[in-house]
Design a protein around this motif. Structure first.
Motif, PDB file in Angstrom:
ATOM      1  N   ALA A 124      12.616  -7.417  -0.186  1.00 47.05           N
ATOM      2  CA  ALA A 124      13.399  -7.738  -1.439  1.00 47.05           C
ATOM      3  C   ALA A 124      12.395  -7.560  -2.544  1.00 47.05           C
ATOM      4  O   ALA A 124      12.720  -6.771  -3.459  1.00 47.05           O
ATOM      5  CB  ALA A 124      14.285  -8.838  -1.460  1.00 47.05           C
ATOM      6  N   GLU A 125      11.288  -8.036  -2.345  1.00 49.29           N
ATOM      7  CA  GLU A 125      10.371  -7.898  -3.299  1.00 49.29           C
ATOM      8  C   GLU A 125       9.814  -6.527  -3.714  1.00 49.29           C
ATOM      9  O   GLU A 125       9.515  -6.222  -4.827  1.00 49.29           O
ATOM     10  CB  GLU A 125       8.939  -8.653  -2.834  1.00 49.29           C
ATOM     11  N   HIS A 126       9.891  -5.667  -2.826  1.00 49.08           N
ATOM     12  CA  HIS A 126       9.374  -4.358  -2.734  1.00 49.08           C
ATOM     13  C   HIS A 126      10.504  -3.535  -2.779  1.00 49.08           C
ATOM     14  O   HIS A 126      10.386  -2.141  -2.935  1.00 49.08           O
ATOM     15  CB  HIS A 126       8.432  -4.026  -1.771  1.00 49.08           C
ATOM     16  N   ARG A 127      11.804  -4.069  -2.885  1.00 50.35           N
ATOM     17  CA  ARG A 127      13.202  -3.034  -3.011  1.00 50.35           C
ATOM     18  C   ARG A 127      13.219  -2.066  -1.900  1.00 50.35           C
ATOM     19  O   ARG A 127      13.537  -0.977  -2.207  1.00 50.35           O
ATOM     20  CB  ARG A 127      13.199  -2.357  -4.436  1.00 50.35           C
ATOM     21  N   CYS A 128      12.810  -2.684  -0.546  1.00 45.47           N
ATOM     22  CA  CYS A 128      12.648  -1.876   0.364  1.00 45.47           C
ATOM     23  C   CYS A 128      14.185  -2.109   1.210  1.00 45.47           C
ATOM     24  O   CYS A 128      14.367  -3.171   1.702  1.00 45.47           O
ATOM     25  CB  CYS A 128      11.442  -1.986   1.465  1.00 45.47           C
TER      26      CYS A 128
ATOM     27  N   GLU B 232       0.817  -1.224  -0.033  1.00 43.04           N
ATOM     28  CA  GLU B 232      -0.028  -0.011   0.121  1.00 43.04           C
ATOM     29  C   GLU B 232       0.765   1.383   0.040  1.00 43.04           C
ATOM     30  O   GLU B 232       0.483   2.373  -0.639  1.00 43.04           O
ATOM     31  CB  GLU B 232      -1.010  -0.014   1.275  1.00 43.04           C
ATOM     32  N   HIS B 233       1.942   1.135   0.759  1.00 42.54           N
ATOM     33  CA  HIS B 233       2.776   2.555   0.971  1.00 42.54           C
ATOM     34  C   HIS B 233       4.132   2.636   0.190  1.00 42.54           C
ATOM     35  O   HIS B 233       4.396   3.653  -0.015  1.00 42.54           O
ATOM     36  CB  HIS B 233       3.124   2.565   2.356  1.00 42.54           C
ATOM     37  N   GLN B 234       4.663   1.577  -0.457  1.00 33.14           N
ATOM     38  CA  GLN B 234       5.723   1.611  -0.977  1.00 33.14           C
ATOM     39  C   GLN B 234       6.947   2.337  -0.341  1.00 33.14           C
ATOM     40  O   GLN B 234       7.366   3.243  -0.875  1.00 33.14           O
ATOM     41  CB  GLN B 234       5.479   1.956  -2.330  1.00 33.14           C
TER      42      GLN B 234
ATOM     43  N   GLU C  74      23.341  -5.843   0.277  1.00 30.50           N
ATOM     44  CA  GLU C  74      22.911  -5.416  -0.856  1.00 30.50           C
ATOM     45  C   GLU C  74      21.804  -4.212  -0.802  1.00 30.50           C
ATOM     46  O   GLU C  74      21.996  -3.227  -1.201  1.00 30.50           O
ATOM     47  CB  GLU C  74      22.084  -6.337  -1.633  1.00 30.50           C
ATOM     48  N   ARG C  75      20.972  -4.500   0.084  1.00 29.68           N
ATOM     49  CA  ARG C  75      19.981  -3.196   0.599  1.00 29.68           C
ATOM     50  C   ARG C  75      19.766  -3.307   2.045  1.00 29.68           C
ATOM     51  O   ARG C  75      18.719  -2.986   2.498  1.00 29.68           O
ATOM     52  CB  ARG C  75      18.636  -3.663  -0.215  1.00 29.68           C
ATOM     53  N   THR C  76      20.829  -3.840   2.781  1.00 32.06           N
ATOM     54  CA  THR C  76      20.615  -3.744   4.269  1.00 32.06           C
ATOM     55  C   THR C  76      21.894  -2.785   4.701  1.00 32.06           C
ATOM     56  O   THR C  76      23.031  -3.070   4.424  1.00 32.06           O
ATOM     57  CB  THR C  76      20.747  -5.121   4.526  1.00 32.06           C
TER      58      THR C  76
END
Length: 478
Positions: free
Chosen positions: A281-285, A248-250, A311-313
């Motif tokens: 990871a699915e939402h590239r957050c 919902e909020h991305q 990677e994104r952490t």
């Protein structure tokens, strides 16, 4: 008119240093009006000879009085009592309510008030006598003996040897990071600010635990971000709410205490961690893993970063809780590109962190006593945890989770008593509490509070808490 040497009270048998005696006497004489504005003090040589102390002692005393605004030095003429000496009581603190951020930092201001509260079971730090400062003093003396200057900037990323030591410590949590992937910060809070500057723009959504650490919310407001609360369960965040919030909020970022979370004291489970990482990871957050209670963890709990890498952490650590709230040192570990960006933001917004402070912390970590210090802290906390929680239960408090380590616990108040009301009555007893409304936006937040078991060791804490409970109950019933 000249003030004579006979006007100075001085006692060589006094244990107070000579220079402090001179300053104290002059300050009192000026403050009480016995020495008038414009009156001339004896020359340094004359006073030194008449009271039989060194000229350096008198010169030092005069310099301190000049710095305090009590006297003025006129070259070639002498030293005189100032025309408007600083004898009035100065207003040292502004009215906190004037700030637009007053609500977000209200508890933080109270925790840092060194004079208002005698007892602080709502504090987020260990008592000073639990930490001690002898090792710090020893490390400072060692630092003072080194030939390296104490007047230069530190390196951009921070003390190299300390970063190498932290890399070894991260390896114990199955987190592989080169020293080049670690950035020293002034504190964990400073690290959060740097990450928000790098990743978040005004209007962006950011996921936070609820209940969660109140300063995350304040930092997000400062960044112009919109917090999205996710209920914190025993094993970690509520997956159903997390999945919905991501869709919902991305959100661009999720900030969490993975281990011994503040304020509920829970640690993320392995199964839950895998599912959280998959959803992010699915939402590239991005994920910011705040692990400032790592050294209190007796179970070597799982860390998100040990599973996901960088990677994104981003991994955030601190040594303030175990060493000193004064010698504040934090650090961020991440991928090389992100560390490079965060380093630039650090330099732009605040230059380098203190190499001297980081040097002291490095000496403490590698001096051989830190491990024993941690063992002592853990053992002491284990000894007091259940007795403290049982005593709260005897007063009608509920305990949803008994933490395996650390010193923070989340309690439900007795029926009919709100945490906000109780904290106000407790404050009248010089007792600082931490109402649940600072940590949660859930409907039942006011029925909870955070407590620090290490700050509940004085019998007076319990006497004052019982009185505040009685007053709160009477007030609720009226």
């Amino acid at each position: 008119m000249t003030i004579t040497a006979a006007d100075w009270a001085f006692d060589k048998a006094d244990s107070q240093p000579f220079v402090e005696q001179l300053v104290r006497h002059a300050t009192q004489a000026i403050g009480e009006g016995r020495w008038k504005p414009g009156e001339r003090l004896p020359s340094i040589r004359a006073l030194a000879e008449q009271i039989a102390v060194s000229r350096f002692t008198v010169a030092d005393a005069y310099e301190r009085l000049v710095a305090a605004g009590l006297v003025v030095s006129r070259q070639g003429s002498g030293v005189y009592v100032a025309r408007s000496p600083q004898t009035r009581r100065l207003v040292l603190e502004v009215d906190a309510s004037a700030s637009a951020m007053a609500q977000e930092v209200a508890l933080l201001r109270l925790v840092m008030d060194t004079e208002r509260f005698r007892y602080k079971p709502g504090s987020g730090c260990l008592p000073a006598d639990w930490l001690g400062d002898q090792d710090i003093r020893s490390a400072l003396r060692e630092l003072a003996r080194q030939p390296a200057p104490l007047t230069e900037y530190g390196s951009a990323q921070g003390h190299p040897a300390l970063r190498s030591q932290l890399a070894l410590r991260l390896d114990q949590h199955n987190i592989q990071a080169e020293p080049s992937q670690i950035l020293m910060t002034a504190s964990a809070s400073h690290g959060v600010d740097l990450v928000l500057r790098a990743l978040v723009r005004p209007g962006d959504r950011v996921l936070v635990d609820d209940p969660g650490f109140y300063n995350f919310l304040a930092a997000l407001r400062l960044a112009g971000a919109v917090p999205v609360p996710v209920p914190r369960r025993l094993e970690g965040p509520d997956l159903a709410v997390l999945r919905q919030a991501l869709a919902e909020h991305q959100p661009v970022l999720y900030i969490t205490n993975s281990v011994l979370s503040n304020p509920v004291g829970t640690s993320v489970g392995r199964g839950r961690a895998y599912k959280v990482l998959s959803l992010l990871a699915e939402h590239r957050c991005w994920l910011l893993e705040d692990d400032i209670y790592a050294d209190f963890d007796p179970q070597q709990s799982l860390r998100y970063t040990s599973l996901a890498g960088f990677e994104r952490t981003l991994y955030l650590g601190s040594l303030s809780k175990t060493l000193s709230a004064d010698f504040r040192v934090g650090f961020i570990a991440g991928n090389p590109a992100m560390i490079a960006e965060l380093t630039d933001i650090k330099l732009i917004s605040g230059m380098s962190t203190s190499p001297s402070v980081e040097n002291v912390v490095y000496r403490l970590l590698t001096g051989g006593r830190y491990r024993r210090h941690l063992e002592q802290l853990r053992r002491r906390l284990d000894e007091v945890r259940n007795p403290v929680l049982e005593r709260f239960e005897s007063l009608g408090f509920g305990i949803g989770h008994r933490p395996a380590g650390g010193f923070i616990c989340w309690l439900r108040l007795p029926d009919g008593i709100g945490a906000g009301r109780l904290s106000r009555y407790a404050a009248e007893q010089d007792l600082l509490l931490a109402p649940g409304g600072h940590f949660s936006r859930q409907p039942d937040a006011d029925s909870h509070m955070r407590i620090n078991i290490a700050q509940c060791q004085h019998e007076e804490v319990w006497c004052r808490l019982e009185l505040a409970l009685e007053q709160a109950a009477q007030s609720a019933a009226s």
